[in-house]
Enzyme design. Sequence first.
Site, PDB file in Angstrom:
ATOM      1  CG  ASP A   1      -1.990  -1.060   1.164  1.00  0.00           C
ATOM      2  OD1 ASP A   1      -2.042  -1.787   0.159  1.00  0.00           O
ATOM      3  OD2 ASP A   1      -2.781  -1.152   2.118  1.00  0.00           O
TER       4      ASP A   1
ATOM      5  CG  ASP B   1     -13.099  -2.764  -1.200  1.00  0.00           C
ATOM      6  OD1 ASP B   1     -12.401  -3.784  -1.169  1.00  0.00           O
ATOM      7  OD2 ASP B   1     -12.919  -1.829  -2.002  1.00  0.00           O
TER       8      ASP B   1
END
Length: 238
Positions: free
Chosen positions: A8, A130
């Site tokens: 990330d 998500d």
Amino acid sequence: MLPIPAIDIQSGKCVRLQKGDLSSTKIYFEKPIDAAAHWIKEGTKKLHLVDLDGAKSGKPENLECVLEIKKKFPDVILQLGGGVRDLDTLELIFDSGVDDVILGSIAIKNKELFTQACITYPEKIILGIDAINGFLAAEAWTEASKLSASDLISSYKALPIKSIIYTDINKDGMLSGPNLEETNEVAKLSPFPVIASGGVKDINDLINLSKIPNVIGAICGVSLYENKINFKEALEMF
């Protein structure tokens, strides 16, 4: 069932967050390319990259970090998410050498655009699902919707989608174990292969995920960076 290291990227650094909270940043590598080099040395052939700043702004913010990785390690498969909201950006990313792109927000908010993306780039789009408390979230997980995973899968089951990444936001970065029940439900509903994400804490979690039919991979972040999982051993096991 392939364990996939996550990188990330926030402000040009390799970080991890808790539940997607952008204020919960912990830096693991000052440069994402160093993180990539580490996991490639450990044996990975695929990396899961997320442009956290791009996910928030709606446009790529750390693409140069991604391109640096692809240039130095051309054979590694890169799947990238965060900040892709139009076809021009999608074209730029694919032309840059990224192998697969994860689309979540536009899948929820713009069905026509998502459909066009999948048709234009067949088997190269990953549907990002998500979820928080059973409902889907968008825009760096800051916007809740009234859609469920089954709603989204039903909408797009006829498209040439490569796979689905299913993330339980409440589990993400928490080392609390994946949501096996919901992952199993998504895997049963999906005509596409599923990659699990969120909460993986140890090798037993990977074993449990590997027992779910249609789950082909698991994204691992904190568990790898905090040495809860020996990546080489995990690769050999699966």
